[in-house]
Motif scaffolding. Sequence first.
Motif, PDB file in Angstrom:
ATOM      1  N   LYS A 108       0.840  -1.272  -0.133  1.00  0.00           N
ATOM      2  CA  LYS A 108      -0.083   0.149   0.095  1.00  0.00           C
ATOM      3  C   LYS A 108       0.813   1.370  -0.044  1.00  0.00           C
ATOM      4  CE  LYS A 108      -4.026  -1.831  -0.069  1.00  0.00           C
ATOM      5  NZ  LYS A 108      -4.936  -1.630  -0.969  1.00  0.00           N
ATOM      6  N   LEU A 109       1.990   1.195   0.752  1.00  0.00           N
ATOM      7  CA  LEU A 109       2.817   2.440   0.875  1.00  0.00           C
ATOM      8  C   LEU A 109       3.579   2.715  -0.302  1.00  0.00           C
ATOM      9  CD1 LEU A 109       4.225   2.238   4.496  1.00  0.00           C
ATOM     10  CD2 LEU A 109       2.628   3.698   3.770  1.00  0.00           C
ATOM     11  N   CYS A 110       3.831   1.526  -1.324  1.00  0.00           N
ATOM     12  CA  CYS A 110       4.666   1.535  -2.514  1.00  0.00           C
ATOM     13  C   CYS A 110       3.810   2.094  -3.363  1.00  0.00           C
ATOM     14  CB  CYS A 110       5.099   0.034  -2.874  1.00  0.00           C
ATOM     15  SG  CYS A 110       6.159   0.237  -4.278  1.00  0.00           S
ATOM     16  N   ASP A 111       2.595   1.589  -3.424  1.00  0.00           N
ATOM     17  CA  ASP A 111       1.668   2.487  -4.285  1.00  0.00           C
ATOM     18  C   ASP A 111       1.338   3.745  -4.007  1.00  0.00           C
ATOM     19  OD1 ASP A 111       1.318  -0.033  -5.621  1.00  0.00           O
ATOM     20  OD2 ASP A 111      -0.624  -0.516  -4.407  1.00  0.00           O
ATOM     21  N   SER A 112       1.470   4.286  -2.892  1.00  0.00           N
ATOM     22  CA  SER A 112       1.474   5.803  -2.664  1.00  0.00           C
ATOM     23  C   SER A 112       2.613   6.398  -2.723  1.00  0.00           C
ATOM     24  CB  SER A 112       0.942   5.743  -1.096  1.00  0.00           C
ATOM     25  OG  SER A 112      -0.360   5.184  -1.007  1.00  0.00           O
ATOM     26  N   GLY A 113       3.839   5.723  -3.398  1.00  0.00           N
ATOM     27  CA  GLY A 113       4.813   6.512  -3.367  1.00  0.00           C
ATOM     28  C   GLY A 113       5.833   6.744  -2.462  1.00  0.00           C
ATOM     29  N   ILE A 114       5.522   5.603  -1.544  1.00  0.00           N
ATOM     30  CA  ILE A 114       6.589   5.831  -0.102  1.00  0.00           C
ATOM     31  C   ILE A 114       7.213   4.429  -0.087  1.00  0.00           C
ATOM     32  CG2 ILE A 114       6.436   6.020   2.308  1.00  0.00           C
ATOM     33  CD1 ILE A 114       3.762   7.446   2.137  1.00  0.00           C
ATOM     34  N   SER A 115       8.570   4.460  -0.092  1.00  0.00           N
ATOM     35  CA  SER A 115       9.371   3.212  -0.173  1.00  0.00           C
ATOM     36  C   SER A 115      10.223   3.275   0.797  1.00  0.00           C
ATOM     37  CB  SER A 115       9.919   2.966  -1.624  1.00  0.00           C
ATOM     38  OG  SER A 115       8.994   2.920  -2.443  1.00  0.00           O
ATOM     39  N   VAL A 116       9.846   3.041   2.019  1.00  0.00           N
ATOM     40  CA  VAL A 116      10.954   3.072   3.239  1.00  0.00           C
ATOM     41  C   VAL A 116      10.773   1.599   3.989  1.00  0.00           C
ATOM     42  CG1 VAL A 116      10.855   5.690   3.609  1.00  0.00           C
ATOM     43  CG2 VAL A 116       9.143   4.335   4.518  1.00  0.00           C
ATOM     44  N   PRO A 117      11.682   1.303   4.894  1.00  0.00           N
ATOM     45  CA  PRO A 117      11.767   0.214   5.602  1.00  0.00           C
ATOM     46  C   PRO A 117      10.409   0.400   6.620  1.00  0.00           C
ATOM     47  CG  PRO A 117      13.770   1.012   5.721  1.00  0.00           C
ATOM     48  CD  PRO A 117      13.085   2.117   4.927  1.00  0.00           C
ATOM     49  N   ILE A 118       9.714  -0.734   6.681  1.00  0.00           N
ATOM     50  CA  ILE A 118       8.563  -0.696   7.384  1.00  0.00           C
ATOM     51  C   ILE A 118       8.328  -1.581   8.515  1.00  0.00           C
ATOM     52  CG2 ILE A 118       6.995   0.708   5.789  1.00  0.00           C
ATOM     53  CD1 ILE A 118       6.172  -2.824   6.124  1.00  0.00           C
ATOM     54  N   GLY A 119       7.596  -1.892   9.371  1.00  0.00           N
ATOM     55  CA  GLY A 119       7.356  -3.164  10.179  1.00  0.00           C
ATOM     56  C   GLY A 119       5.964  -2.924  10.744  1.00  0.00           C
ATOM     57  N   VAL A 120       5.323  -4.009  11.345  1.00  0.00           N
ATOM     58  CA  VAL A 120       4.102  -4.013  12.096  1.00  0.00           C
ATOM     59  C   VAL A 120       4.320  -4.773  13.488  1.00  0.00           C
ATOM     60  CG1 VAL A 120       1.923  -5.106  11.982  1.00  0.00           C
ATOM     61  CG2 VAL A 120       3.006  -4.302   9.737  1.00  0.00           C
ATOM     62  N   GLN A 121       3.642  -4.156  14.406  1.00  0.00           N
ATOM     63  CA  GLN A 121       4.030  -4.707  15.818  1.00  0.00           C
ATOM     64  C   GLN A 121       2.558  -5.031  16.519  1.00  0.00           C
ATOM     65  OE1 GLN A 121       5.908  -1.421  18.049  1.00  0.00           O
ATOM     66  NE2 GLN A 121       7.964  -2.286  17.215  1.00  0.00           N
ATOM     67  N   LYS A 122       2.356  -6.136  17.084  1.00  0.00           N
ATOM     68  CA  LYS A 122       1.511  -6.527  18.004  1.00  0.00           C
ATOM     69  C   LYS A 122       1.502  -6.275  19.523  1.00  0.00           C
ATOM     70  CE  LYS A 122      -0.942 -10.264  17.237  1.00  0.00           C
ATOM     71  NZ  LYS A 122      -1.172 -11.771  17.326  1.00  0.00           N
ATOM     72  N   LEU A 123       0.994  -5.382  20.085  1.00  0.00           N
ATOM     73  CA  LEU A 123       1.165  -4.956  21.473  1.00  0.00           C
ATOM     74  C   LEU A 123       0.019  -5.275  22.681  1.00  0.00           C
ATOM     75  CD1 LEU A 123       2.434  -1.362  20.571  1.00  0.00           C
ATOM     76  CD2 LEU A 123       3.771  -3.251  21.046  1.00  0.00           C
ATOM     77  N   LYS A 124       0.198  -5.356  23.697  1.00  0.00           N
ATOM     78  CA  LYS A 124      -0.498  -5.719  24.834  1.00  0.00           C
ATOM     79  C   LYS A 124      -0.887  -4.269  25.281  1.00  0.00           C
ATOM     80  CE  LYS A 124      -0.631  -9.079  27.400  1.00  0.00           C
ATOM     81  NZ  LYS A 124      -0.114 -10.142  28.489  1.00  0.00           N
ATOM     82  N   TYR A 125      -2.160  -3.889  25.405  1.00  0.00           N
ATOM     83  CA  TYR A 125      -2.534  -2.508  25.927  1.00  0.00           C
ATOM     84  C   TYR A 125      -3.207  -2.763  27.285  1.00  0.00           C
ATOM     85  CZ  TYR A 125      -4.887   2.070  25.564  1.00  0.00           C
ATOM     86  OH  TYR A 125      -5.042   3.487  25.780  1.00  0.00           O
ATOM     87  N   PRO A 126      -2.861  -1.882  28.031  1.00  0.00           N
ATOM     88  CA  PRO A 126      -2.295  -0.484  28.020  1.00  0.00           C
ATOM     89  C   PRO A 126      -0.521  -0.577  28.200  1.00  0.00           C
ATOM     90  CG  PRO A 126      -3.328  -0.346  30.136  1.00  0.00           C
ATOM     91  CD  PRO A 126      -3.406  -1.659  29.478  1.00  0.00           C
ATOM     92  N   SER A 127      -0.144  -1.901  28.622  1.00  0.00           N
ATOM     93  CA  SER A 127       1.377  -1.702  29.058  1.00  0.00           C
ATOM     94  C   SER A 127       2.359  -1.522  27.728  1.00  0.00           C
ATOM     95  CB  SER A 127       1.698  -2.965  29.706  1.00  0.00           C
ATOM     96  OG  SER A 127       1.338  -4.277  28.582  1.00  0.00           O
ATOM     97  N   LYS A 128       1.601  -1.762  26.631  1.00  0.00           N
ATOM     98  CA  LYS A 128       2.352  -1.929  25.262  1.00  0.00           C
ATOM     99  C   LYS A 128       3.669  -2.769  25.267  1.00  0.00           C
ATOM    100  CE  LYS A 128       1.319   2.960  23.957  1.00  0.00           C
ATOM    101  NZ  LYS A 128       2.024   4.245  23.576  1.00  0.00           N
ATOM    102  N   GLU A 129       3.206  -3.707  25.929  1.00  0.00           N
ATOM    103  CA  GLU A 129       4.406  -5.197  25.964  1.00  0.00           C
ATOM    104  C   GLU A 129       4.311  -5.416  24.577  1.00  0.00           C
ATOM    105  OE1 GLU A 129       4.969  -9.501  27.624  1.00  0.00           O
ATOM    106  OE2 GLU A 129       3.169  -8.358  28.522  1.00  0.00           O
ATOM    107  N   LEU A 130       5.498  -5.829  23.878  1.00  0.00           N
ATOM    108  CA  LEU A 130       5.633  -6.147  22.426  1.00  0.00           C
ATOM    109  C   LEU A 130       5.251  -7.966  22.455  1.00  0.00           C
ATOM    110  CD1 LEU A 130       6.446  -5.430  19.492  1.00  0.00           C
ATOM    111  CD2 LEU A 130       8.764  -5.966  20.180  1.00  0.00           C
ATOM    112  N   LEU A 131       4.507  -8.191  21.736  1.00  0.00           N
ATOM    113  CA  LEU A 131       3.868  -9.651  21.771  1.00  0.00           C
ATOM    114  C   LEU A 131       4.535 -10.140  20.172  1.00  0.00           C
ATOM    115  CD1 LEU A 131       0.316  -9.305  22.663  1.00  0.00           C
ATOM    116  CD2 LEU A 131       2.261  -9.869  24.320  1.00  0.00           C
ATOM    117  N   ALA A 132       4.496  -9.349  19.369  1.00  0.00           N
ATOM    118  CA  ALA A 132       4.862  -9.876  17.915  1.00  0.00           C
ATOM    119  C   ALA A 132       5.258  -8.776  17.132  1.00  0.00           C
ATOM    120  CB  ALA A 132       3.940 -11.010  17.063  1.00  0.00           C
ATOM    121  N   HIS A 133       6.265  -9.116  16.283  1.00  0.00           N
ATOM    122  CA  HIS A 133       6.452  -7.782  15.227  1.00  0.00           C
ATOM    123  C   HIS A 133       7.153  -8.414  13.944  1.00  0.00           C
ATOM    124  CE1 HIS A 133      11.081  -8.277  15.414  1.00  0.00           C
ATOM    125  NE2 HIS A 133      10.806  -8.950  16.823  1.00  0.00           N
TER     126      HIS A 133
END
Length: 749
Positions: free
Chosen positions: A425-450
Amino acid sequence: MKARSVIHISIIGLLFIVLIQLGGMIYAYKAQMKETEQSVNICFWMAFTETVDDMVNNLPYPDGTRINMIHYPERLNLNRAEFNNRGMQQTAQVLRKVYKLGEFPLDKLDSILHKKLEYTSIGGDVAIELFDVNTGEILKRTNSRLHTSIVSITSEKAFTYKDKGEAVRAIVVFPFADIMRNVVILFAVTLLLLSVTVYVLVLQIKSIVRQQHNLQEQQQNFYVLAEQMRLPVGEIVSEMPLEKWDFIEEKSSVLLGMTEETLSKAKAEALYESGHKRISLRTLSIVSITGIFLLLAIWSGYLYQISYKRMEFKVQDNFEKMFYEETYYNRYLMYWSVYKDNKVVTKVTGNTPYVDRFLKNVRNNYLEKGYHLRMAGIVVYHIYNKYDVNPQLHAAYTMQDSINNNAPSPIAFSMQFADSAFALKLCDSGISVPIGVQKLKYPSKELLAHTGNAHVGIMDMTTRLLPLDKDSTECVRGIVHSPQGHIIASIWYMLLPLGITFLFICICVGIQIHIGHLQRRLKQFQKDFTYSMIHDMKSPLNSIMMGAHILMSGKLASKPEKIEKYKQLMHDECEHLLALSGRVLMLTQIERGELELHKEIIPLAPLLKDITEKYLLKATKEVRFMLKCEETCSVYADIFCLREILGNLIDNAIKYSKDEVEIILSCEEVAGSTLIKVRDNGIGIPLKEQWKIFNKFERLSANNRKSGISGFGLGLSYVLQVMKAHDGMVSVESVEGSYSEFTMRFPLN
C-alpha cells in the motif's frame, strides 16, 4: 578581485537567488495544488461515504437488515475505492428514491469533510454544492459567501440522485492571501538581509581596496624618499671628516622633516582605518547572516513539518486499508472456509422488500443469462461511530467482532500478511521506506510480535493503535523507520531555493572570514610599516642630527673618546641609510629593467672568507661561521650584487637567531648550476608564512615584535629580484624553532 567585479557578481548572485526562489515558489504552488487536489478528493469520498452510511444507519429497520445491494459488472474490473464510490452513489439514490428520505444532508457532509481536511492539515474555507449535472445550475450551497478563485479546488462529483442529474461536490478555497503574505514577508525579509549582507561585503571590500591603494601609495612615497635621501646622506658622510657639524645638522633636519611628512600620512591613514565604521559594518553583516540562517532554519522546519503531517496521514490511511484487507482476505475468508454456516460477516436479519425485488430481478435478468455481477449488501448497523472511525475501518471492526464472537476457535491476526499488504500500500502511494508491524498488549504496550526491526527510534513514524478485540487488550500498529529521507525528497523543489540561499550565505561567511583576516593583516602591515619607518629612517636621522648638534656645541671637546664614539655612531647610521637607499634604488632599477649587471667569474672561497671576517668584527653577539666551499668553486655574477645578497642573508641569519649564532656557508656545482647555501640555527620560519617572505614589504611580524627587530621587508625581495636578474633562483627550507636554509642557484657561465 576588483570591487566592481565583486558588485557585479553579488548582484548576479542575488538575481539568481531571486529567480530560483520565485521559480521554486511557482513550482511548489503547482505541486502543492496537485497534491492537495488528490487529498481533497480522498477526503471528499471518505466524507461522502460516511454521510451515506450515517443515512443508512438512521433508517427505522433492525440491525442486520439489508437495505440495498451495490453492484457493477465484473468486466469493469473496478478497484475497491472505485467500487465503494460507485456503491455509495447508488445507495444515495436508493435512499431518496426508494426509502423516500428528504434532501441529501449537505451540512452533514460539510461537517465531516471539515474534520477530514483538518486531519490532513489542509486549511481554508469549504463549501458543499448541490448542482444539476445537465445544466450546471447550483441548487444549493452550504457556504453562500464562498467564492471560487484560482486558489480554489473543486473535488470530483458524487451523484446523490443520478436519475435526476443531482450531484454534490466540494469547493475548498485556501487562505491564499494569508499564505502568500507570510511567504512574501519571509521572502522579502530574507532578500533584504541578503542585500544588506552583500552591501556590507561590498563596502568592506571597497575599504580593503582603498586601504591597499593607500599602502601602495605609502610604499611609493617611501621609494621616492629613499631615493631622495641617497645624495644628502652621501654629502653628510663626505662632510663628516671636515667636521662641518652645522651643515650635517641642517641636512639631517631636512631629511627628518621629509621623513616626518611621509610618516604622518601613514599614521593618519592608520588612524582612519582604526575607526568604528568597519566594526559596525562587520557587526551588521554578522547580524544579517545570523538572521538569514534563522529564517532558513524556520522555513525549512515549517516545510518539513507540513510534509511530515501529510506523510503521517498517508501512512495511517494505508495502514487502515491494510487492516481491512487483512481482516477480510485473511481472517474472514479463513473463517468463511471453515465455518460455512455463517454466510455473512454481520448477522443479516433480513432484507427490505426493495432488496428482495432487486435480488429476484438480478437473478432473472442477469445471472440466468450469464452476466457476472459483483455485489455487496448495505446493512443497517445502528451502533455507528462506535469506534469513531471511517466506514472502511468500521467495516473491518464489524467483521473482526463477528469473527471473534462466532468462531469456535480464535483466528489469529497474520503479521506476515499485514507486513506485505502495508508495504504494498505504501509503495503504491509512492512511499518506499523500511516498515514493520507490531502487535502490542494494551495499555502496557508489551511487544507480543513484530515484523521488521522491533526497535522504535525517536526518528521513526508510528500509526495509531488498532484494537484486535472489543476490550482492546491486544492492538497492532505500523512502524515507518526513518522517513526523513523520503519527506525531504518529497519537498525537494521547496528546499532547493533554501539550499541555494544557504550555499550563498556560506560563501558570504567564507568571504567575511577572509575579509576579517585580510583587514587584520593589512592593519598589522600598516603598523609594521610605520614602525620600520620610525626605526630604520627616523631614528638614524635623529641620531645623526643629535650627534651633529652635540659635536657642534663643543661640550665634548675635552672628551676625545666620546667624540670618536659619536662620529662612529653617525657614520654607522649613514651607512645604514645608504644601504637602504641603495637597495631601494636597485629594486627600482630591476623593476624598470634598467639594472646593468657586470658579471664575472668570482671565486667563492675567498669571497665568503672576506665577508665572514667583516661580520665577525662588527658582530654584537657570539657568531660562529662554518665554511664548506672548495677552492675551485666559482660563480658567474655581479660582484657587488653578490656581496649585497649574501650580506642580506647573513644579516637575517644573525638577527633571527638566538644569543649564540652558528651560520654554515656552503657552495657546490650541481647539474650545470652553482649552489650557494646559507644555513642558520635561528628561530625558523613558519610553514604558512614561507610563501610570502620574498614579497616586498613582507616580514615575520609576530617574531619581529617579540624580538624588537625592525625592517621594511625588502631584503628577501631584493635577493629574489637580483637572482632573477642573474637568471637564477632562490628557495628556502625551514623548520620553526630549529633552522632556516636559503639556497641560491646561479647558472654556470
